[in-house]
Design a protein around this motif. Structure first.
Motif, PDB file in Angstrom:
ATOM      1  N   ARG A 125       2.186   2.008  -3.434  1.00  0.00           N
ATOM      2  CA  ARG A 125       1.094   2.445  -4.301  1.00  0.00           C
ATOM      3  C   ARG A 125       0.639   3.852  -3.929  1.00  0.00           C
ATOM      4  O   ARG A 125       0.331   4.664  -4.799  1.00  0.00           O
ATOM      5  CB  ARG A 125      -0.074   1.466  -4.211  1.00  0.00           C
ATOM      6  CG  ARG A 125       0.258   0.120  -4.827  1.00  0.00           C
ATOM      7  CD  ARG A 125      -0.880  -0.843  -4.717  1.00  0.00           C
ATOM      8  NE  ARG A 125      -1.962  -0.434  -5.593  1.00  0.00           N
ATOM      9  CZ  ARG A 125      -2.970  -1.214  -5.930  1.00  0.00           C
ATOM     10  NH1 ARG A 125      -3.038  -2.448  -5.477  1.00  0.00           N
ATOM     11  NH2 ARG A 125      -3.921  -0.779  -6.716  1.00  0.00           N
ATOM     12  N   PHE A 144       0.832  -1.197   0.000  1.00  0.00           N
ATOM     13  CA  PHE A 144       0.000   0.000   0.000  1.00  0.00           C
ATOM     14  C   PHE A 144       0.872   1.255   0.000  1.00  0.00           C
ATOM     15  O   PHE A 144       0.588   2.213  -0.716  1.00  0.00           O
ATOM     16  CB  PHE A 144      -0.937   0.018   1.218  1.00  0.00           C
ATOM     17  CG  PHE A 144      -1.685   1.317   1.341  1.00  0.00           C
ATOM     18  CD1 PHE A 144      -2.738   1.606   0.489  1.00  0.00           C
ATOM     19  CD2 PHE A 144      -1.307   2.265   2.281  1.00  0.00           C
ATOM     20  CE1 PHE A 144      -3.416   2.817   0.578  1.00  0.00           C
ATOM     21  CE2 PHE A 144      -1.978   3.471   2.377  1.00  0.00           C
ATOM     22  CZ  PHE A 144      -3.027   3.748   1.529  1.00  0.00           C
ATOM     23  N   THR A 168      -9.601  -3.372   0.290  1.00  0.00           N
ATOM     24  CA  THR A 168      -9.619  -4.786  -0.070  1.00  0.00           C
ATOM     25  C   THR A 168      -8.218  -5.384  -0.197  1.00  0.00           C
ATOM     26  O   THR A 168      -8.085  -6.608  -0.253  1.00  0.00           O
ATOM     27  CB  THR A 168     -10.385  -5.013  -1.388  1.00  0.00           C
ATOM     28  OG1 THR A 168      -9.779  -4.240  -2.417  1.00  0.00           O
ATOM     29  CG2 THR A 168     -11.854  -4.646  -1.230  1.00  0.00           C
ATOM     30  N   MET A 169      -7.191  -4.550  -0.204  1.00  0.00           N
ATOM     31  CA  MET A 169      -5.825  -5.079  -0.246  1.00  0.00           C
ATOM     32  C   MET A 169      -5.542  -5.966   0.956  1.00  0.00           C
ATOM     33  O   MET A 169      -4.725  -6.879   0.876  1.00  0.00           O
ATOM     34  CB  MET A 169      -4.799  -3.940  -0.309  1.00  0.00           C
ATOM     35  CG  MET A 169      -4.709  -3.271  -1.639  1.00  0.00           C
ATOM     36  SD  MET A 169      -3.443  -1.982  -1.673  1.00  0.00           S
ATOM     37  CE  MET A 169      -1.957  -2.960  -1.559  1.00  0.00           C
ATOM     38  N   SER A 216     -11.135   2.364  -1.784  1.00  0.00           N
ATOM     39  CA  SER A 216     -10.891   1.296  -2.744  1.00  0.00           C
ATOM     40  C   SER A 216      -9.727   0.400  -2.324  1.00  0.00           C
ATOM     41  O   SER A 216      -9.686  -0.774  -2.668  1.00  0.00           O
ATOM     42  CB  SER A 216     -10.623   1.895  -4.121  1.00  0.00           C
ATOM     43  OG  SER A 216     -10.384   0.903  -5.078  1.00  0.00           O
ATOM     44  N   PHE A 217      -8.803   0.946  -1.561  1.00  0.00           N
ATOM     45  CA  PHE A 217      -7.611   0.192  -1.175  1.00  0.00           C
ATOM     46  C   PHE A 217      -7.837  -0.739   0.018  1.00  0.00           C
ATOM     47  O   PHE A 217      -6.964  -1.522   0.362  1.00  0.00           O
ATOM     48  CB  PHE A 217      -6.454   1.150  -0.881  1.00  0.00           C
ATOM     49  CG  PHE A 217      -5.924   1.813  -2.117  1.00  0.00           C
ATOM     50  CD1 PHE A 217      -4.944   1.206  -2.887  1.00  0.00           C
ATOM     51  CD2 PHE A 217      -6.413   3.036  -2.528  1.00  0.00           C
ATOM     52  CE1 PHE A 217      -4.461   1.804  -4.036  1.00  0.00           C
ATOM     53  CE2 PHE A 217      -5.939   3.649  -3.680  1.00  0.00           C
ATOM     54  CZ  PHE A 217      -4.959   3.035  -4.436  1.00  0.00           C
ATOM     55  N   ASP A 220      -8.821  -2.901  -8.758  1.00  0.00           N
ATOM     56  CA  ASP A 220      -8.076  -3.989  -9.401  1.00  0.00           C
ATOM     57  C   ASP A 220      -8.928  -5.254  -9.480  1.00  0.00           C
ATOM     58  O   ASP A 220      -8.917  -5.954 -10.488  1.00  0.00           O
ATOM     59  CB  ASP A 220      -6.796  -4.299  -8.631  1.00  0.00           C
ATOM     60  CG  ASP A 220      -5.812  -3.153  -8.618  1.00  0.00           C
ATOM     61  OD1 ASP A 220      -5.641  -2.508  -9.670  1.00  0.00           O
ATOM     62  OD2 ASP A 220      -5.212  -2.895  -7.556  1.00  0.00           O
ATOM     63  N   TYR A 226      -3.272  -8.965  -3.063  1.00  0.00           N
ATOM     64  CA  TYR A 226      -3.188  -7.583  -2.557  1.00  0.00           C
ATOM     65  C   TYR A 226      -3.789  -6.594  -3.543  1.00  0.00           C
ATOM     66  O   TYR A 226      -3.206  -5.557  -3.843  1.00  0.00           O
ATOM     67  CB  TYR A 226      -1.745  -7.230  -2.214  1.00  0.00           C
ATOM     68  CG  TYR A 226      -1.168  -8.162  -1.189  1.00  0.00           C
ATOM     69  CD1 TYR A 226      -1.329  -7.916   0.162  1.00  0.00           C
ATOM     70  CD2 TYR A 226      -0.515  -9.326  -1.568  1.00  0.00           C
ATOM     71  CE1 TYR A 226      -0.837  -8.785   1.119  1.00  0.00           C
ATOM     72  CE2 TYR A 226      -0.015 -10.204  -0.616  1.00  0.00           C
ATOM     73  CZ  TYR A 226      -0.185  -9.936   0.723  1.00  0.00           C
ATOM     74  OH  TYR A 226       0.293 -10.802   1.665  1.00  0.00           O
ATOM     75  N   GLN A 227      -4.972  -6.904  -4.038  1.00  0.00           N
ATOM     76  CA  GLN A 227      -5.639  -6.062  -5.026  1.00  0.00           C
ATOM     77  C   GLN A 227      -6.576  -5.072  -4.335  1.00  0.00           C
ATOM     78  O   GLN A 227      -7.328  -5.432  -3.442  1.00  0.00           O
ATOM     79  CB  GLN A 227      -6.468  -6.926  -5.974  1.00  0.00           C
ATOM     80  CG  GLN A 227      -5.639  -7.826  -6.856  1.00  0.00           C
ATOM     81  CD  GLN A 227      -6.514  -8.812  -7.591  1.00  0.00           C
ATOM     82  OE1 GLN A 227      -7.039  -9.723  -6.981  1.00  0.00           O
ATOM     83  NE2 GLN A 227      -6.673  -8.594  -8.886  1.00  0.00           N
ATOM     84  N   ALA A 228      -6.532  -3.830  -4.797  1.00  0.00           N
ATOM     85  CA  ALA A 228      -7.524  -2.835  -4.383  1.00  0.00           C
ATOM     86  C   ALA A 228      -8.816  -3.156  -5.119  1.00  0.00           C
ATOM     87  O   ALA A 228      -8.820  -3.923  -6.089  1.00  0.00           O
ATOM     88  CB  ALA A 228      -7.030  -1.438  -4.723  1.00  0.00           C
ATOM     89  N   LYS A 268     -11.450   3.955  -9.106  1.00  0.00           N
ATOM     90  CA  LYS A 268     -10.498   4.477  -8.120  1.00  0.00           C
ATOM     91  C   LYS A 268     -10.801   5.926  -7.772  1.00  0.00           C
ATOM     92  O   LYS A 268     -10.712   6.331  -6.620  1.00  0.00           O
ATOM     93  CB  LYS A 268      -9.067   4.353  -8.664  1.00  0.00           C
ATOM     94  CG  LYS A 268      -8.011   4.800  -7.676  1.00  0.00           C
ATOM     95  CD  LYS A 268      -6.622   4.376  -8.081  1.00  0.00           C
ATOM     96  CE  LYS A 268      -6.079   5.122  -9.239  1.00  0.00           C
ATOM     97  NZ  LYS A 268      -4.626   4.892  -9.437  1.00  0.00           N
TER      98      LYS A 268
END
Length: 164
Positions: A15, A12, A112-113, A109-110, A124, A119-121, A102
């Motif tokens: 990113r 994270f 869900t990482m 949105s992040f 993604d 580790y997808q947002a 996004k």
């Protein structure tokens, strides 16, 4: 036959740094457009050019992700966006959808990482993309994650509905 190394998924923090760099680029370009617009307000047709520049600015991320697999911020932080289906750059519509999701959800949105295997947002997950380290040789071990392992088959989990 050679095998490629397993993908290294971006943290994270890495990113977020890319988002900050891209935000600074877009903000700087917006200021430049406003200043140029003010200075050229008496020139016929300059308004149309500035409107086109604004559209280009809005499409900055989708175009760069589609063409190069990364924005300037992603490149600066050694990241690339990978289409799950092709293993290459996402197509324009997929990159545009990713950007819109996004933008609408923001940092939410992040979240869900923390629960996805790669580790997808959320943007993604919806667009079937991942954010990976571009060059593993330039990355430190704390810059990336390996994919989470699948749960062991002998561990019985309640159904997804019951877990929720």
């Amino acid at each position: 036959m050679t095998t490629s190394a397993a993908p290294a998924y971006a943290t994270f923090g890495r990113r977020f740094r890319a988002v900050v760099i891209d935000g600074a680029i877009v903000a700087g370009a917006l200021v430049a457009i406003v200043l140029i617009g003010d200075a050229s307000r008496h020139i016929p047709g300059s308004g149309r050019v500035l409107v086109l520049a604004m559209y280009a600015l809005i499409l900055y991320e989708p175009i760069f992700v589609w063409r190069y697999g990364a924005t300037i911020g992603h490149r600066a932080t050694n990241l690339r966006i990978v289409d799950d289906a092709s293993g290459g750059n996402p197509g324009f519509l997929k990159a545009l959808a990713r950007f819109v999701i996004k933008t609408v959800l923001g940092l939410v949105s992040f979240l869900t990482m923390a629960i996805t295997r790669r580790y997808q947002a959320l943007h993604d997950v919806v667009t079937h993309t991942t954010v990976q380290i571009r060059d593993l040789g330039l990355a430190r071990p704390d810059d990336y994650y390996d994919a989470r392992s699948e749960p062991a088959s002998e561990i019985l989990m309640p159904s997804r509905v019951r877990r929720v």
